[in-house]
Design an enzyme around this catalytic site. Structure first.
Site, mmCIF file in Angstrom:
data_model
loop_
_atom_site.group_PDB
_atom_site.id
_atom_site.type_symbol
_atom_site.label_atom_id
_atom_site.label_comp_id
_atom_site.label_asym_id
_atom_site.label_seq_id
_atom_site.Cartn_x
_atom_site.Cartn_y
_atom_site.Cartn_z
ATOM 1 N N ALA A 1 0.836 -1.204 0.000
ATOM 2 C CA ALA A 1 0.000 0.000 0.000
ATOM 3 C C ALA A 1 0.869 1.251 0.000
ATOM 4 O O ALA A 1 0.581 2.221 -0.708
ATOM 5 C CB ALA A 1 -0.943 0.004 1.200
ATOM 6 N N TYR A 2 1.948 1.226 0.772
ATOM 7 C CA TYR A 2 2.878 2.356 0.790
ATOM 8 C C TYR A 2 3.474 2.565 -0.609
ATOM 9 O O TYR A 2 3.484 3.674 -1.132
ATOM 10 C CB TYR A 2 3.998 2.100 1.802
ATOM 11 C CG TYR A 2 5.106 3.125 1.739
ATOM 12 C CD1 TYR A 2 4.983 4.338 2.405
ATOM 13 C CD2 TYR A 2 6.267 2.881 1.018
ATOM 14 C CE1 TYR A 2 5.992 5.283 2.348
ATOM 15 C CE2 TYR A 2 7.285 3.828 0.954
ATOM 16 C CZ TYR A 2 7.144 5.019 1.618
ATOM 17 O OH TYR A 2 8.139 5.955 1.551
ATOM 18 N N GLY A 3 3.968 1.494 -1.211
ATOM 19 C CA GLY A 3 4.564 1.590 -2.542
ATOM 20 C C GLY A 3 3.577 2.077 -3.584
ATOM 21 O O GLY A 3 3.920 2.889 -4.450
ATOM 22 N N SER B 1 0.966 3.991 -3.075
ATOM 23 C CA SER B 1 0.701 5.419 -2.872
ATOM 24 C C SER B 1 1.871 6.267 -3.371
ATOM 25 O O SER B 1 1.668 7.336 -3.946
ATOM 26 C CB SER B 1 0.407 5.722 -1.404
ATOM 27 O OG SER B 1 1.558 5.568 -0.609
ATOM 28 N N LYS B 2 3.088 5.788 -3.205
ATOM 29 C CA LYS B 2 4.255 6.533 -3.683
ATOM 30 C C LYS B 2 4.356 6.475 -5.205
ATOM 31 O O LYS B 2 4.826 7.428 -5.832
ATOM 32 C CB LYS B 2 5.545 6.015 -3.033
ATOM 33 C CG LYS B 2 5.593 6.288 -1.538
ATOM 34 C CD LYS B 2 5.431 7.765 -1.221
ATOM 35 C CE LYS B 2 5.458 8.050 0.257
ATOM 36 N NZ LYS B 2 5.268 9.458 0.566
#
Length: 173
Positions: free
Chosen positions: A43-45, A47-48
């Site tokens: 999810a972090y990746g 969003s980035k």
């Protein structure tokens, strides 16, 4: 949604500043922003990965409207946050070889949040000042950890040993 709402507020609630801009938006990129995989942090990746497209679209929207908003990207590099450290911040798990390897890389490439901020924040302020000198300066990419910087850090790795984390093997008794 948040960036667009900020642009709207900048347009309606503030008069053009002395810099000729209504305001500035700084998006923060990170691992995943160039399409690389982020196992364990999908999810972090994801969003980035959206940051380059979001920045480009917001910049285009700003150019089509009467609001003068600079849209920029900050890349602070590898920063020792809980997200980066994951399980390696757990003292009992640090003795596992894979964690020791990660900590060795962190000693070479990573920085404490305050170190990255000490470098990034003045450059953000500089972008705001530069926009008053150059009305076309509506986007900037501020990058702390550059490819030449990575090379330099690996060349100087022996002097970076244990600077953030003690990775020396326990001595046999």
């Amino acid at each position: 949604y948040g960036s667009r709402a900020a642009m709207s507020v900048m347009k309606t609630d503030s008069k053009e500043s002395s810099t000729g801009m209504n305001g500035h938006i700084f998006n923060v990129d990170g691992s995943g922003s160039r399409g690389n995989r982020t196992p364990g942090s999908a999810a972090y990746g994801a969003s980035k990965a959206a940051i380059p497209q979001l920045t480009s679209s917001l910049s285009a929207e700003g150019k089509k409207s009467d609001v003068r908003v600079g849209v920029h990207v900050i890349s602070p590099g590898m920063v020792t946050t809980d997200l980066l450290l994951g399980n390696t911040s757990n003292e009992k798990k640090r003795n596992k070889p894979k964690d020791l390897g990660a900590l060795k890389i962190f000693n070479i490439l990573a920085e404490k949040p305050e170190t990255a901020a000490d470098w990034v924040v003045p450059r953000m302020r500089g972008v705001v000042v530069a926009s008053s000198d150059n009305m076309n300066c509506t986007s900037a990419y501020i990058r702390y950890l550059t490819p030449p910087g990575v090379i330099w850090r690996f060349i100087t790795a022996p002097w970076r040993r244990n600077r953030l984390f003690n990775v020396d093997e326990p001595k046999a008794e």
